[in-house]
Design an enzyme around this catalytic site. Sequence first.
Site, PDB file in Angstrom:
ATOM      1  N   HIS A  58      51.104  48.787  59.694  1.00 53.27           N
ATOM      2  CA  HIS A  58      50.424  48.142  58.575  1.00 53.27           C
ATOM      3  C   HIS A  58      48.975  47.877  58.992  1.00 53.27           C
ATOM      4  O   HIS A  58      48.662  47.786  60.186  1.00 53.27           O
ATOM      5  CB  HIS A  58      51.111  46.827  58.219  1.00 53.27           C
ATOM      6  CG  HIS A  58      52.451  47.004  57.582  1.00 53.27           C
ATOM      7  ND1 HIS A  58      53.032  46.014  56.824  1.00 53.27           N
ATOM      8  CD2 HIS A  58      53.328  48.028  57.582  1.00 53.27           C
ATOM      9  CE1 HIS A  58      54.212  46.425  56.386  1.00 53.27           C
ATOM     10  NE2 HIS A  58      54.412  47.650  56.842  1.00 53.27           N
ATOM     11  N   GLU A  60      47.079  45.273  59.079  1.00 52.94           N
ATOM     12  CA  GLU A  60      46.833  44.120  59.940  1.00 52.94           C
ATOM     13  C   GLU A  60      47.279  44.383  61.373  1.00 52.94           C
ATOM     14  O   GLU A  60      46.591  44.013  62.325  1.00 52.94           O
ATOM     15  CB  GLU A  60      47.546  42.877  59.393  1.00 52.94           C
ATOM     16  CG  GLU A  60      47.045  42.417  58.043  1.00 52.94           C
ATOM     17  CD  GLU A  60      47.762  43.050  56.854  1.00 52.94           C
ATOM     18  OE1 GLU A  60      47.689  42.489  55.754  1.00 52.94           O
ATOM     19  OE2 GLU A  60      48.401  44.122  57.016  1.00 52.94           O
ATOM     20  N   CYS A  88      52.211  40.670  54.627  1.00 49.98           N
ATOM     21  CA  CYS A  88      53.670  40.702  54.496  1.00 49.98           C
ATOM     22  C   CYS A  88      54.281  39.859  55.618  1.00 49.98           C
ATOM     23  O   CYS A  88      53.577  39.429  56.532  1.00 49.98           O
ATOM     24  CB  CYS A  88      54.162  42.145  54.562  1.00 49.98           C
ATOM     25  SG  CYS A  88      54.157  42.840  56.235  1.00 49.98           S
ATOM     26  N   CYS A  91      53.446  41.260  59.168  1.00 56.68           N
ATOM     27  CA  CYS A  91      52.035  41.087  59.520  1.00 56.68           C
ATOM     28  C   CYS A  91      51.708  39.616  59.730  1.00 56.68           C
ATOM     29  O   CYS A  91      50.943  39.281  60.641  1.00 56.68           O
ATOM     30  CB  CYS A  91      51.149  41.696  58.451  1.00 56.68           C
ATOM     31  SG  CYS A  91      51.278  43.496  58.403  1.00 56.68           S
TER      32      CYS A  91
END
Length: 161
Positions: A58, A60, A88, A91
């Site tokens: 992801h 991040e 999310c 993250c």
Amino acid sequence: MMKKKEKDLHYIKMAVELATNGVKTGEGGPFGCVIVRGDEIVGKGNNRVTSTNDPTAHAEVVAIRDACKNVGHFQLDDCTIYTSCEPCPMCLGAIYWARPARIVFACTKKDAAAIQFDDQFIYDEIELPVSDRNIPTEQVGRDIAISVFELWASMDDKTEY
């Protein structure tokens, strides 16, 4: 020197640009992240889940890995994380482990859910007892694994985090 709101918008725009480029190049979903210390970008990333076949890639997480490499430390306590969307659960966990000073996000988790990036099922799963989760989960071998915890606890020269 930019005011706080101007600075926040400046770096959010950069995170959105990373997200846009990632979508246009087919690297992954519409998410981007920039990590800033003072006025210096120390890390950046965009979602690369599909292009790397890595469900943890992801924006991040990619940016945190980049920033930690660049600053030479596993914590980012004097940094701000700018991300194009509310993090999310995965993250958010990674962000908390990195211990930044601040998180700034643009779109919300509801905005993400509206385009089929809905993480509510994960939030729901976290609240359930292990025995009631959708992916069968069981504990095995604690008597074997506890020894490494005991080793860690007994060490005087460990790097705590």
